[in-house]
Design a protein around this motif. Structure first.
Motif, PDB file in Angstrom:
ATOM      1  N   ASN A  76      30.488  40.030  48.271  1.00 17.85           N
ATOM      2  CA  ASN A  76      29.211  40.203  48.762  1.00 17.85           C
ATOM      3  C   ASN A  76      28.423  39.172  47.868  1.00 17.85           C
ATOM      4  N   ALA A  77      27.058  39.055  48.133  1.00 17.94           N
ATOM      5  CA  ALA A  77      26.189  38.011  47.342  1.00 17.94           C
ATOM      6  C   ALA A  77      26.157  38.066  45.780  1.00 17.94           C
ATOM      7  N   ALA A  78      26.024  39.198  45.307  1.00 20.98           N
ATOM      8  CA  ALA A  78      25.742  39.685  44.044  1.00 20.98           C
ATOM      9  C   ALA A  78      27.240  39.134  43.522  1.00 20.98           C
ATOM     10  N   ALA A  79      28.529  39.303  43.897  1.00 25.21           N
ATOM     11  CA  ALA A  79      29.620  39.103  43.379  1.00 25.21           C
ATOM     12  C   ALA A  79      29.880  37.455  43.296  1.00 25.21           C
ATOM     13  N   ARG A  80      29.530  36.683  44.348  1.00 28.23           N
ATOM     14  CA  ARG A  80      29.596  35.324  44.510  1.00 28.23           C
ATOM     15  C   ARG A  80      28.630  34.812  43.583  1.00 28.23           C
ATOM     16  N   ASP A  81      27.209  35.358  43.127  1.00 23.54           N
ATOM     17  CA  ASP A  81      26.323  34.738  42.278  1.00 23.54           C
ATOM     18  C   ASP A  81      27.016  34.762  41.089  1.00 23.54           C
ATOM     19  N   ALA A  82      27.856  35.785  40.901  1.00 26.51           N
ATOM     20  CA  ALA A  82      28.303  35.960  39.329  1.00 26.51           C
ATOM     21  C   ALA A  82      29.637  35.019  39.154  1.00 26.51           C
TER      22      ALA A  82
ATOM     23  N   LEU B  42      32.228  34.573  41.229  1.00 28.31           N
ATOM     24  CA  LEU B  42      33.660  35.118  41.796  1.00 28.31           C
ATOM     25  C   LEU B  42      33.854  34.074  43.136  1.00 28.31           C
ATOM     26  N   ARG B  43      35.085  33.933  43.563  1.00 30.89           N
ATOM     27  CA  ARG B  43      35.342  33.250  44.855  1.00 30.89           C
ATOM     28  C   ARG B  43      36.727  34.122  45.368  1.00 30.89           C
ATOM     29  N   THR B  44      36.660  33.872  46.473  1.00 25.23           N
ATOM     30  CA  THR B  44      37.590  34.642  47.605  1.00 25.23           C
ATOM     31  C   THR B  44      39.015  34.082  47.136  1.00 25.23           C
ATOM     32  N   GLY B  45      40.103  34.607  47.192  1.00 28.22           N
ATOM     33  CA  GLY B  45      41.520  34.123  46.881  1.00 28.22           C
ATOM     34  C   GLY B  45      41.902  34.506  45.457  1.00 28.22           C
ATOM     35  N   LEU B  46      41.010  35.068  44.546  1.00 31.28           N
ATOM     36  CA  LEU B  46      41.397  35.261  43.205  1.00 31.28           C
ATOM     37  C   LEU B  46      42.293  36.700  43.495  1.00 31.28           C
ATOM     38  N   SER B  47      43.026  36.978  42.279  1.00 29.80           N
ATOM     39  CA  SER B  47      43.514  38.218  42.391  1.00 29.80           C
ATOM     40  C   SER B  47      42.541  39.230  41.752  1.00 29.80           C
ATOM     41  N   TYR B  48      42.734  40.587  42.128  1.00 32.64           N
ATOM     42  CA  TYR B  48      42.014  41.629  41.626  1.00 32.64           C
ATOM     43  C   TYR B  48      41.716  41.534  40.234  1.00 32.64           C
ATOM     44  N   THR B  49      42.729  41.461  39.480  1.00 34.81           N
ATOM     45  CA  THR B  49      42.675  41.567  38.256  1.00 34.81           C
ATOM     46  C   THR B  49      42.047  40.497  37.536  1.00 34.81           C
ATOM     47  N   LEU B  50      42.134  39.282  37.926  1.00 36.90           N
ATOM     48  CA  LEU B  50      41.428  38.267  37.646  1.00 36.90           C
ATOM     49  C   LEU B  50      40.102  38.498  37.678  1.00 36.90           C
ATOM     50  N   ALA B  51      39.650  38.817  39.142  1.00 34.67           N
ATOM     51  CA  ALA B  51      38.202  38.989  39.268  1.00 34.67           C
ATOM     52  C   ALA B  51      37.586  40.043  38.415  1.00 34.67           C
ATOM     53  N   GLN B  52      38.446  40.981  38.242  1.00 37.39           N
ATOM     54  CA  GLN B  52      37.871  42.121  37.436  1.00 37.39           C
ATOM     55  C   GLN B  52      37.666  41.816  35.937  1.00 37.39           C
ATOM     56  N   SER B  53      38.644  40.872  35.408  1.00 33.67           N
ATOM     57  CA  SER B  53      38.324  40.390  33.913  1.00 33.67           C
ATOM     58  C   SER B  53      37.109  39.466  33.799  1.00 33.67           C
ATOM     59  N   LEU B  54      36.589  38.738  34.798  1.00 32.42           N
ATOM     60  CA  LEU B  54      35.678  37.751  34.997  1.00 32.42           C
ATOM     61  C   LEU B  54      34.247  38.881  35.198  1.00 32.42           C
ATOM     62  N   LEU B  55      34.515  39.681  35.776  1.00 30.82           N
ATOM     63  CA  LEU B  55      33.528  40.641  36.156  1.00 30.82           C
ATOM     64  C   LEU B  55      33.803  41.950  36.204  1.00 30.82           C
ATOM     65  N   PRO B  56      33.566  42.605  34.950  1.00 32.44           N
ATOM     66  CA  PRO B  56      34.050  44.177  34.668  1.00 32.44           C
ATOM     67  C   PRO B  56      33.245  45.046  35.577  1.00 32.44           C
ATOM     68  N   GLU B  57      32.091  44.941  35.851  1.00 34.36           N
ATOM     69  CA  GLU B  57      31.443  45.580  36.762  1.00 34.36           C
ATOM     70  C   GLU B  57      31.650  45.612  38.227  1.00 34.36           C
TER      71      GLU B  57
ATOM     72  N   ALA C  98      47.557  43.039  41.644  1.00 30.59           N
ATOM     73  CA  ALA C  98      47.547  41.768  42.193  1.00 30.59           C
ATOM     74  C   ALA C  98      47.084  41.264  43.433  1.00 30.59           C
ATOM     75  N   ALA C  99      46.550  42.130  44.130  1.00 28.60           N
ATOM     76  CA  ALA C  99      45.944  42.207  45.398  1.00 28.60           C
ATOM     77  C   ALA C  99      45.098  40.882  45.431  1.00 28.60           C
ATOM     78  N   GLN C 100      45.089  40.268  46.518  1.00 27.50           N
ATOM     79  CA  GLN C 100      44.075  39.058  46.726  1.00 27.50           C
ATOM     80  C   GLN C 100      42.542  39.456  47.207  1.00 27.50           C
ATOM     81  N   VAL C 101      41.678  39.075  46.681  1.00 24.05           N
ATOM     82  CA  VAL C 101      40.176  39.459  46.894  1.00 24.05           C
ATOM     83  C   VAL C 101      39.940  38.627  48.315  1.00 24.05           C
ATOM     84  N   LEU C 102      39.462  39.331  49.478  1.00 25.32           N
ATOM     85  CA  LEU C 102      39.326  38.539  50.788  1.00 25.32           C
ATOM     86  C   LEU C 102      37.817  38.395  50.856  1.00 25.32           C
ATOM     87  N   GLU C 103      37.103  39.139  50.606  1.00 30.54           N
ATOM     88  CA  GLU C 103      35.647  39.100  51.052  1.00 30.54           C
ATOM     89  C   GLU C 103      34.733  39.528  49.612  1.00 30.54           C
TER      90      GLU C 103
END
Lengths: 227, 485
Positions: free
Chosen positions: B44-50, B52-67, B37-42
């Motif tokens: 990189n460009a590759a993740a932003r281009d995919a 993702l945004r800061t403030g999401l939970s890690y679980t949610l971010a990984q479900s959106l971008l498994p790699e 449940a940890a929050q995404v703080l920062e």
């Protein structure tokens, strides 16, 4: 007189011999009453230990604090409980509440009367070090020990400091005080003052400075101003 | 040019990139803790281009971008990295300040560099190259004030580069036109600013300080106060603070006088070592350990930084006598907080007769006897609720006291003065109304109605025309707010 004090050095006179009315309890008539500036101002109270009580004691205190601040003197307010004057009301009277230092001390190691003992100690420290020339001790129903009062009086006289103790009752501080003043609200003074005006009466119960008792009526806004 | 700002954007991400040696095409995230449940703080460009945004939970971010690769950065790593950068920057300027509020921001004093480098830009290029060589991308700005150069760096479009302004006016104009979103404000503060229609830095800095302190969170308050300082503060060079500490064994002592006998000599030794380093004692932290593993921690602050051992002993004695520790003491830890001694600070001691110094000494004695919070000052606040119309501030830190300009006061309209209870006292309305009449009221206050705050209805009660009580009801119960005196 000489018979009463046989050892008195020659030339030494008693106050009552110098001033005929000294020690008498004469109340001034309204026409000959001294003006407020000469009896109830920062300058006139400097060097005195003052006891102030009555229903309008806080309101009566404000002109003195304003006067002190006008002369460039900071004020120290010693609290003895969890209440304090309402700063916006003081501001309305022209008092800069931001320049009032508030000391709230509790003597935790004193089982009886910890607030009053702490207030006495704090006031003593402030006066001995000449930190302020206007010190207010908000005692409420509490009182200070005679030894403390004696030290405060001595420091007040020595360093020309106005030490004002606000209490809840007449004579709580005993006979050491130099000035004892009662301040009570009264209804609207007369029709000439208009509606929405309240008054408070300042009555000197004891005044060692003049040895005579005085009374003044001061006007202030009514309850409507408290909105 | 007076100062330069070096901003290492997304410092934590840069630390990870250096540590893991990852390719830039790999989506990378910095998370606050190693948990789902940890929050995404920062990012990189590759993740932003995919997407993702800061403030999401890690679980949610990984479900959106498994790699997605996620890492954490410890405080120690950040401190080590800051120290490393600071040491490298010392090669270019004798004055380097690392901003404590925001990691990755450094200011350098550029005065005097003209004799060594052909131009400020040439100097900045060398700083840039030195940081780039060790793997840090940096934005470097040259300007005239700390806040100005920081805003210039934040508004640069490139992730790394150099920017300079030629005049202080040019810098001020750039700051005024900068979007307020370039400041690292919390999401809540940003929302509030958007609601108020405040988009530019000029509009934000024009807000009155008391309003900012009342309506915004701490970070916004601190940034506003930092930017609005009337007197520009030069770069504050970092001075390494070496803690001056000692541990004293106490053979089961209960009496404060006995304890003092064991403390005096070690204190003298410590103060001597402080003096030898050209420092002054700002405060003494004393921790006493008793037989039951209890700890009594206390801090003594002298009237001004000094090396006056007698005064320090007096303050410690007063505090120990006031605290009256009943249990047997076995050990004492003493830590001296120090400050640099400069001629101005030393002057304070020569002016012993000044009233301000006497007052400071009196307050130091009162604080020692009755606790550090016993001397306070009042500051008026802009609020509806009576108990929030003023606040107490520590008199020792007078610079923190906000000043609310109330403007002209019509003293002829001044009414009776109220005594306010710092906490309203419950009261019985039947008893109150049976003995007094309503002189004023109902006066309705609805504080924080926009977040569902309950309203209050105030009354002034008294006899005839004379007010006595100041009370209110919040619906179910009645409270005495104060008395009219």
């Amino acid at each position: 007189m000489t018979a009463m004090f046989p050892d008195r050095p020659a030339g030494l006179m008693l106050a009552r011999e110098l001033v005929p009315e000294a020690g008498t309890r004469r109340t001034y008539a309204a026409s000959e009453c001294p003006d407020t500036e000469s009896v109830w101002s920062f300058n006139s109270l400097s060097g005195s230990l003052v006891e102030l009580y009555g229903s309008s004691s806080l309101t009566a205190l404000m002109p003195v604090l304003r006067d002190a601040q006008k002369q460039g003197e900071d004020v120290c307010w010693i609290q003895t409980d969890t209440t304090i004057f309402f700063p916006p009301d003081a501001h309305a009277h022209g008092v800069d509440a931001g320049m009032i230092y508030v000391v709230c001390a509790v003597a935790g190691n004193e089982p009886e009367n910890p607030y009053a003992i702490a207030a006495g100690k704090a006031a003593d420290t402030l006066l001995r070090l000449r930190a302020f020339r206007c010190v207010v001790i908000d005692l409420g129903p509490r009182t200070l020990r005679m030894a403390v009062l004696s030290r405060l009086l001595r420091c007040a006289r020595l360093y020309n400091v106005a030490v004002i103790c606000r209490t809840d009752g007449n004579g709580l501080l005993g006979s050491l005080v130099s000035v004892r003043v009662e301040a009570n609200f009264e209804g609207p003074p007369d029709e000439g003052h208009g509606a929405g005006v309240l008054a408070y009466r300042l009555r000197a119960v004891k005044d060692r400075r003049t040895s005579v008792l005085w009374e003044r009526i001061q006007r202030c806004g009514s309850a409507v101003c408290l909105r | 040019m007076q100062c330069a700002c070096v901003e290492i954007p997304e410092l934590r991400l840069q630390i990870i990139t250096r540590r893991e040696q990852t390719d830039t095409s790999v989506p990378l995230a910095v998370i606050e803790e190693d948990r789902p449940a940890a929050q995404v703080l920062e990012l990189n460009a590759a993740a932003r281009d995919a997407g993702l945004r800061t403030g999401l939970s890690y679980t949610l971010a990984q479900s959106l971008l498994p790699e997605l690769h996620a890492h954490t950065v410890t405080d120690t790593e950040i401190a080590h990295c800051r120290s490393d950068i600071r040491d490298r920057l010392y090669a270019f300027s004798p004055g380097v300040e690392a901003w404590e509020r925001i990691q990755g921001v450094f200011w350098l004093d550029t005065q005097g560099t003209g004799r060594l480098w052909s131009s400020p830009q040439a100097w900045a290029s060398e700083v840039y190259s030195a940081l780039d060589a060790c793997g840090y991308s940096a934005r470097i700005t040259l300007g005239f004030s700390r806040f100005g150069t920081y805003v210039l760096a934040r508004t640069m479009k490139e992730r790394a580069g150099i920017r300079a302004v030629n005049t202080a006016d040019e810098e001020q104009r750039a700051v005024d036109h900068a979007p307020v979103t370039c400041l690292p404000l919390s999401l809540r503060s940003r929302k509030r600013l958007r609601k108020l229609g405040i988009t530019s830095m000029h509009a934000f800095l024009s807000l009155p300080a008391p309003d900012v302190s009342a309506r915004f969170d701490r970070s916004a308050r601190e940034l506003h106060s930092f930017a609005c300082k009337e007197t520009p503060v030069p770069v504050q060079n970092h001075v390494p603070e070496v803690p001056v500490t000692t541990r004293i064994h106490l053979p089961d002592l209960t009496n404060s006088e006995q304890v003092m006998r064991f403390l005096e000599d070690p204190l003298q030794q410590l103060v001597l070592s402080v003096m030898n380093r050209g420092l002054l004692v700002r405060s003494v932290e004393l921790t006493l350990h008793d037989e039951h593993d209890g700890r009594h921690h206390t801090e003594l602050i002298p009237s001004a930084p000094s090396c006056d051992v007698k005064m320090l002993i007096k303050l410690i004695r007063m505090r120990l006598e006031a605290d009256r520790i009943g249990s047997r003491l076995e050990q004492a830890d003493m830590l001296l907080q120090t400050v640099r001694s400069d001629s101005r600070t030393q002057d304070l001691f020569d002016k012993g007769a000044e009233p301000g110094t006497k007052r400071a000494v009196a307050f130091a004695l009162i604080r020692a006897e009755f606790g550090n919070a016993s001397v306070r000052r009042i500051a008026l606040q802009d609020s509806h609720l009576p108990e929030e119309k003023f606040a107490f501030f520590d008199a020792h830190n007078a610079t923190d006291i906000p000043v609310l300009a109330y403007g002209y006061v019509d003293q002829s309209a001044a009414g009776p003065v109220r005594r306010v209870f710092l906490e309203p006292v419950p009261c019985d309305p039947r008893e109150l109304f049976s003995s007094a009449d309503i002189l004023l009221g109902p006066v309705r206050y609805a504080p924080r109605w926009w977040i569902g705050g309950s309203g209050r209805t105030y009354y002034i009660l008294g006899h005839g025309e004379i007010p006595e009580y100041w009370c209110f009801t919040d619906g179910p119960s009645w409270w005495l707010q104060g008395l009219v005196q």
